[in-house]
Design a protein around this motif. Sequence first.
Motif, PDB file in Angstrom:
ATOM      1  N   ASP A  70      -4.464 -12.285 -17.133  1.00 32.09           N
ATOM      2  CA  ASP A  70      -3.205 -12.120 -16.832  1.00 32.09           C
ATOM      3  C   ASP A  70      -3.006 -11.077 -16.070  1.00 32.09           C
ATOM      4  O   ASP A  70      -2.144 -10.996 -14.756  1.00 32.09           O
ATOM      5  CB  ASP A  70      -2.033 -12.365 -17.648  1.00 32.09           C
ATOM      6  N   LYS A  71      -3.335  -9.842 -16.409  1.00 31.67           N
ATOM      7  CA  LYS A  71      -3.158  -8.481 -15.833  1.00 31.67           C
ATOM      8  C   LYS A  71      -3.796  -8.523 -14.607  1.00 31.67           C
ATOM      9  O   LYS A  71      -3.554  -8.066 -13.526  1.00 31.67           O
ATOM     10  CB  LYS A  71      -3.504  -7.409 -16.534  1.00 31.67           C
ATOM     11  N   ALA A  72      -5.330  -9.254 -14.576  1.00 29.14           N
ATOM     12  CA  ALA A  72      -5.929  -9.100 -13.401  1.00 29.14           C
ATOM     13  C   ALA A  72      -5.335  -9.830 -12.283  1.00 29.14           C
ATOM     14  O   ALA A  72      -5.292  -9.483 -11.164  1.00 29.14           O
ATOM     15  CB  ALA A  72      -7.434  -9.500 -13.705  1.00 29.14           C
ATOM     16  N   LEU A  73      -4.692 -10.863 -12.494  1.00 29.37           N
ATOM     17  CA  LEU A  73      -4.220 -11.843 -11.603  1.00 29.37           C
ATOM     18  C   LEU A  73      -2.822 -11.248 -11.179  1.00 29.37           C
ATOM     19  O   LEU A  73      -2.630 -10.858  -9.653  1.00 29.37           O
ATOM     20  CB  LEU A  73      -3.804 -13.156 -12.133  1.00 29.37           C
ATOM     21  N   THR A  74      -1.769 -10.871 -11.924  1.00 25.32           N
ATOM     22  CA  THR A  74      -0.629 -10.451 -11.283  1.00 25.32           C
ATOM     23  C   THR A  74      -0.987  -8.708 -10.706  1.00 25.32           C
ATOM     24  O   THR A  74      -0.461  -8.509  -9.598  1.00 25.32           O
ATOM     25  CB  THR A  74       0.320 -10.165 -12.509  1.00 25.32           C
ATOM     26  N   GLY A  75      -1.748  -7.988 -11.419  1.00 28.41           N
ATOM     27  CA  GLY A  75      -2.184  -6.786 -10.938  1.00 28.41           C
ATOM     28  C   GLY A  75      -2.910  -6.749  -9.711  1.00 28.41           C
ATOM     29  O   GLY A  75      -2.163  -6.115  -8.523  1.00 28.41           O
ATOM     30  N   SER A  76      -3.720  -7.821  -9.239  1.00 26.35           N
ATOM     31  CA  SER A  76      -4.356  -7.814  -8.120  1.00 26.35           C
ATOM     32  C   SER A  76      -3.448  -8.282  -7.036  1.00 26.35           C
ATOM     33  O   SER A  76      -3.529  -7.787  -5.758  1.00 26.35           O
ATOM     34  CB  SER A  76      -5.701  -8.736  -7.976  1.00 26.35           C
ATOM     35  N   ALA A  77      -2.614  -9.154  -7.390  1.00 25.88           N
ATOM     36  CA  ALA A  77      -1.711  -9.591  -6.389  1.00 25.88           C
ATOM     37  C   ALA A  77      -0.569  -8.424  -6.069  1.00 25.88           C
ATOM     38  O   ALA A  77      -0.289  -8.485  -4.644  1.00 25.88           O
ATOM     39  CB  ALA A  77      -0.724 -10.917  -7.070  1.00 25.88           C
ATOM     40  N   LEU A  78      -0.140  -7.937  -6.851  1.00 19.39           N
ATOM     41  CA  LEU A  78       0.727  -6.663  -6.535  1.00 19.39           C
ATOM     42  C   LEU A  78       0.147  -5.622  -5.591  1.00 19.39           C
ATOM     43  O   LEU A  78       0.662  -5.023  -4.732  1.00 19.39           O
ATOM     44  CB  LEU A  78       1.349  -6.137  -7.874  1.00 19.39           C
ATOM     45  N   GLY A 110      -2.498  -6.213  -3.616  1.00 22.60           N
ATOM     46  CA  GLY A 110      -2.691  -6.805  -2.665  1.00 22.60           C
ATOM     47  C   GLY A 110      -1.279  -6.725  -1.636  1.00 22.60           C
ATOM     48  O   GLY A 110      -1.460  -6.443  -0.468  1.00 22.60           O
ATOM     49  N   LEU A 111      -0.496  -7.167  -2.173  1.00 19.30           N
ATOM     50  CA  LEU A 111       0.694  -7.060  -1.528  1.00 19.30           C
ATOM     51  C   LEU A 111       1.436  -5.702  -1.014  1.00 19.30           C
ATOM     52  O   LEU A 111       1.987  -5.589  -0.093  1.00 19.30           O
ATOM     53  CB  LEU A 111       2.103  -7.949  -2.239  1.00 19.30           C
ATOM     54  N   SER A 112       1.110  -4.838  -1.818  1.00 16.12           N
ATOM     55  CA  SER A 112       1.370  -3.386  -1.373  1.00 16.12           C
ATOM     56  C   SER A 112       0.559  -2.838  -0.395  1.00 16.12           C
ATOM     57  O   SER A 112       1.035  -2.309   0.588  1.00 16.12           O
ATOM     58  CB  SER A 112       1.284  -2.382  -2.728  1.00 16.12           C
ATOM     59  N   VAL A 159       3.807  -5.570   2.084  1.00 16.92           N
ATOM     60  CA  VAL A 159       4.855  -6.566   1.719  1.00 16.92           C
ATOM     61  C   VAL A 159       5.503  -6.167   0.737  1.00 16.92           C
ATOM     62  O   VAL A 159       6.838  -6.256   0.707  1.00 16.92           O
ATOM     63  CB  VAL A 159       4.284  -7.780   1.632  1.00 16.92           C
ATOM     64  N   LEU A 160       5.237  -5.295  -0.294  1.00 14.91           N
ATOM     65  CA  LEU A 160       5.912  -4.695  -1.532  1.00 14.91           C
ATOM     66  C   LEU A 160       5.561  -3.370  -1.592  1.00 14.91           C
ATOM     67  O   LEU A 160       4.427  -2.872  -1.367  1.00 14.91           O
ATOM     68  CB  LEU A 160       5.321  -5.426  -2.624  1.00 14.91           C
ATOM     69  N   PRO A 161       6.633  -2.557  -1.644  1.00  7.22           N
ATOM     70  CA  PRO A 161       6.747  -1.064  -2.019  1.00  7.22           C
ATOM     71  C   PRO A 161       5.300  -0.569  -3.065  1.00  7.22           C
ATOM     72  O   PRO A 161       5.787  -1.165  -4.248  1.00  7.22           O
ATOM     73  CB  PRO A 161       7.896  -0.628  -2.095  1.00  7.22           C
ATOM     74  N   TRP A 162       4.916   0.242  -2.849  1.00  4.03           N
ATOM     75  CA  TRP A 162       3.837   0.737  -3.884  1.00  4.03           C
ATOM     76  C   TRP A 162       4.409   1.204  -5.177  1.00  4.03           C
ATOM     77  O   TRP A 162       4.018   0.871  -6.395  1.00  4.03           O
ATOM     78  CB  TRP A 162       3.094   1.873  -3.440  1.00  4.03           C
ATOM     79  N   TRP A 163       5.903   1.808  -4.990  1.00  3.73           N
ATOM     80  CA  TRP A 163       6.575   2.292  -6.253  1.00  3.73           C
ATOM     81  C   TRP A 163       6.699   1.035  -7.149  1.00  3.73           C
ATOM     82  O   TRP A 163       6.538   1.085  -8.415  1.00  3.73           O
ATOM     83  CB  TRP A 163       7.741   2.828  -6.062  1.00  3.73           C
ATOM     84  N   ILE A 164       7.097  -0.135  -6.703  1.00  2.94           N
ATOM     85  CA  ILE A 164       7.383  -1.271  -7.735  1.00  2.94           C
ATOM     86  C   ILE A 164       5.791  -1.721  -8.427  1.00  2.94           C
ATOM     87  O   ILE A 164       5.853  -2.078  -9.400  1.00  2.94           O
ATOM     88  CB  ILE A 164       7.699  -2.658  -6.548  1.00  2.94           C
ATOM     89  N   LEU A 196       6.655 -15.934  -4.370  1.00  2.00           N
ATOM     90  CA  LEU A 196       7.488 -15.933  -3.430  1.00  2.00           C
ATOM     91  C   LEU A 196       7.036 -14.897  -2.190  1.00  2.00           C
ATOM     92  O   LEU A 196       7.227 -15.248  -0.978  1.00  2.00           O
ATOM     93  CB  LEU A 196       9.099 -15.540  -3.584  1.00  2.00           C
ATOM     94  N   PHE A 197       6.734 -13.635  -2.653  1.00  4.64           N
ATOM     95  CA  PHE A 197       6.118 -12.697  -1.588  1.00  4.64           C
ATOM     96  C   PHE A 197       4.853 -12.968  -1.101  1.00  4.64           C
ATOM     97  O   PHE A 197       4.623 -12.617   0.056  1.00  4.64           O
ATOM     98  CB  PHE A 197       5.934 -11.391  -2.257  1.00  4.64           C
ATOM     99  N   VAL A 198       4.154 -13.796  -1.854  1.00  4.09           N
ATOM    100  CA  VAL A 198       2.832 -14.368  -1.175  1.00  4.09           C
ATOM    101  C   VAL A 198       3.039 -15.353   0.045  1.00  4.09           C
ATOM    102  O   VAL A 198       2.420 -15.384   1.095  1.00  4.09           O
ATOM    103  CB  VAL A 198       1.907 -14.833  -2.115  1.00  4.09           C
ATOM    104  N   LEU A 199       3.964 -16.077  -0.120  1.00  4.98           N
ATOM    105  CA  LEU A 199       4.548 -17.261   0.750  1.00  4.98           C
ATOM    106  C   LEU A 199       4.754 -16.634   2.177  1.00  4.98           C
ATOM    107  O   LEU A 199       5.204 -15.323   2.301  1.00  4.98           O
ATOM    108  CB  LEU A 199       5.675 -17.920   0.414  1.00  4.98           C
ATOM    109  N   PRO A 200       4.517 -17.244   3.326  1.00  7.94           N
ATOM    110  CA  PRO A 200       4.931 -16.983   4.669  1.00  7.94           C
ATOM    111  C   PRO A 200       6.415 -16.658   4.611  1.00  7.94           C
ATOM    112  O   PRO A 200       7.385 -17.272   4.011  1.00  7.94           O
ATOM    113  CB  PRO A 200       4.430 -17.995   5.547  1.00  7.94           C
TER     114      PRO A 200
END
Length: 192
Positions: free
Chosen positions: A81-89, A91-93, A97-102, A145-149
């Motif tokens: 779970d942590k690997a999936l969500t962590g890697s996505a976060l 990656g988005l940073s 797409v997503l600020p690093w502080w989040i 939602l952030f992964v989507l175009p």
Amino acid sequence: MTEARKVPLLNVANILTMARLALVPVFLFSLFEAGGFDTTWRLIAFAIFAVASFTDHIDGTLARKHGLITDFGKIADPIADKALTGSALVGLSILDVLPWWITITIAVREIGITLLRFWVIRYGVIPASRGGKAKTLAQVVAIGLFVLPQNDVLQLIAWVIVVVALVLTVVTGIDYVVRAFKLKARAGRAVA
């Protein structure tokens, strides 16, 4: 005296957990392919993330319903779970797409609570709360939602949900710390 049923290590719940872990690099490849903003690759990354996230719900349900809970699953499931969500976060940073502080706020909470779980496990298990389950759902939906175009409407919805996820992340983190210390205190009084 009845003998306890031995649960095989190789069961459908554990296989789904390992599949989720195996999908992490595939998801990251798709997320970053073609510079990270190609519509087709972002849709592929979203599909992989959605399938991997769905396996999290299915593996736990199957494990509980069919008595397939193993020590391996108890450890591997949260790691996946942590690997999936962590890697996505992350990656988005990286893609801005997503600020690093989040990403850092969520990562610190998740790592901290995981370490706290290991610290109090000898005193008992703190079950997931409704807030914790809502936090996980909000994080997964926001990430998806952030992964989507992006378009303006989707981006607004994603930001609203990520704010909800952040609030739930912090509040449930504090609640978990309080419950962990209460559990430890009760165990200490029982020994004394």
